[in-house]
Design an enzyme around this catalytic site. Structure first.
Site, mmCIF file in Angstrom:
data_model
loop_
_atom_site.group_PDB
_atom_site.id
_atom_site.type_symbol
_atom_site.label_atom_id
_atom_site.label_comp_id
_atom_site.label_asym_id
_atom_site.label_seq_id
_atom_site.Cartn_x
_atom_site.Cartn_y
_atom_site.Cartn_z
ATOM 1 N N ASP A 76 0.830 -1.205 0.000
ATOM 2 C CA ASP A 76 0.000 0.000 0.000
ATOM 3 C C ASP A 76 0.863 1.252 0.000
ATOM 4 O O ASP A 76 2.090 1.180 0.106
ATOM 5 C CB ASP A 76 -0.965 -0.007 1.204
ATOM 6 C CG ASP A 76 -0.291 -0.411 2.496
ATOM 7 O OD1 ASP A 76 0.934 -0.180 2.638
ATOM 8 O OD2 ASP A 76 -0.980 -0.955 3.373
ATOM 9 N N ASN A 147 -8.132 -2.157 13.788
ATOM 10 C CA ASN A 147 -9.499 -2.376 13.290
ATOM 11 C C ASN A 147 -9.586 -3.626 12.410
ATOM 12 O O ASN A 147 -10.587 -3.844 11.741
ATOM 13 C CB ASN A 147 -9.993 -1.144 12.522
ATOM 14 C CG ASN A 147 -9.155 -0.852 11.279
ATOM 15 O OD1 ASN A 147 -8.254 -1.617 10.938
ATOM 16 N ND2 ASN A 147 -9.449 0.246 10.611
ATOM 17 N N HIS A 149 -7.691 -4.398 9.797
ATOM 18 C CA HIS A 149 -7.363 -4.270 8.367
ATOM 19 C C HIS A 149 -6.121 -5.072 7.978
ATOM 20 O O HIS A 149 -5.225 -5.295 8.786
ATOM 21 C CB HIS A 149 -7.221 -2.801 7.942
ATOM 22 C CG HIS A 149 -5.986 -2.086 8.401
ATOM 23 N ND1 HIS A 149 -5.886 -0.708 8.404
ATOM 24 C CD2 HIS A 149 -4.781 -2.535 8.872
ATOM 25 C CE1 HIS A 149 -4.693 -0.356 8.839
ATOM 26 N NE2 HIS A 149 -4.004 -1.437 9.133
ATOM 27 N N GLU A 154 -9.916 -1.415 4.940
ATOM 28 C CA GLU A 154 -10.578 -1.072 6.183
ATOM 29 C C GLU A 154 -11.881 -1.866 6.336
ATOM 30 O O GLU A 154 -12.378 -2.449 5.357
ATOM 31 C CB GLU A 154 -10.844 0.432 6.208
ATOM 32 C CG GLU A 154 -9.588 1.295 6.012
ATOM 33 C CD GLU A 154 -8.605 1.259 7.185
ATOM 34 O OE1 GLU A 154 -8.435 0.192 7.824
ATOM 35 O OE2 GLU A 154 -7.985 2.295 7.464
#
Ligand code: PGA
Length: 255
Positions: A76, A147, A149, A154
């Site tokens: 990413d 979270n 990810h 997400e």
């Protein structure tokens, strides 16, 4: 058929876990080198892979491991950062790994967050093609966000998502503050390999260290396969594993 569990291993500490990941990666790289073939590695960034990078540099310097046959793809990149920004994924990788090993610069692939928004879509399609043209990812390294990810996929991201522009979640941006000085400096958008892209890797190891990750690790490993925790998608992969230190594994056994 999706399997309902994911294999996990608990290590004494991040260093011992990372040494095992590095050993498995070194085996692949050497086996391929013997055959005159490349090894295609997907790298993640963040704090989690730093002990792995140190171990890989050690193997290069002290154990004669060459990375000349390695082709890399990073997961990413933040959108909108200048190419010389220190938090840029490209700079992070160069500083922490690539500058210290013999991987040819031409073998290194990054998503380009500095491109104008009109060019991002085509760039993401081209990145996927580069992965395919390289023969697909042999070994994908992942971290996990608080979270849940993987990459910057997400909560809410579908399992079949492809490489694309995404909006970063609040916890992801909060956790990035140390790299940017203040929340208002943390980019809102990023580009990431999709969940579907990641799941095509032949081997996947997700690493997680520390208490901060323990609850989400439990949800990913014990909970259902759900877009609420994109790491839970790894349960559908035939050869994904989770490597934990004791702190990250500490709530796994709780009811
Ligand atoms: P971290 O990030 O290694 O800095 O905790 C992991 C991730 O968000 O995937």
């Amino acid at each position: 058929m999706a399997k309902k569990t994911i294999r996990f291993r608990i290590f004494e500490n991040p260093d011992s876990a990372s040494a095992q990941v590095a050993a498995e990666m070194a085996l692949l790289i050497r086996e391929r080198a013997t055959l005159g073939r490349n090894a295609v590695i997907g790298f993640s960034t963040g704090k989690t892979p730093l002990p792995l990078f140190e171990e890989l540099i050690y193997l290069y310097r002290e154990e004669g491991l060459s990375f000349r046959n390695v082709i890399s793809f990073n997961l990413d990149e933040y959108l909108g950062l200048k190419t010389d920004h220190p938090a840029n994924i490209r700079n992070f990788m160069q500083r922490n790994l690539f500058d210290h090993i013999d991987i040819p610069q031409g073998n290194i692939h990054f998503l380009r967050g500095e491109l104008s928004s009109g060019k991002i879509k085509a760039h993401c399609v081209a990145y996927e093609k580069e992965i395919t043209d390289a023969g697909g990812i042999d070994f994908q390294i992942l971290g996990i966000g608080r979270n849940g990810h993987i990459g910057f996929n997400e909560p809410g991201t579908p399992m079949n998502s492809r490489t694309s522009r995404v909006i970063l979640g609040d916890t992801t941006r909060e956790d990035a503050v140390p790299d940017f000085g203040a929340i208002e400096n943390v980019p809102i958008h990023a580009v990431t390999m999709g969940c579907g892209t990641i799941l095509e890797a032949r081997k996947i190891i997700l690493m997680a260290w520390g208490l901060k990750k323990s609850r989400v690790v439990r949800r990913a490993i014990i909970g259902p396969v759900t877009p609420k925790v994109t790491a839970s998608y790894l349960k559908t992969h035939p050869a994904a594993q989770v490597f934990l230190d004791q702190a990250a594994a500490s709530v796994l056994a709780q009811d």
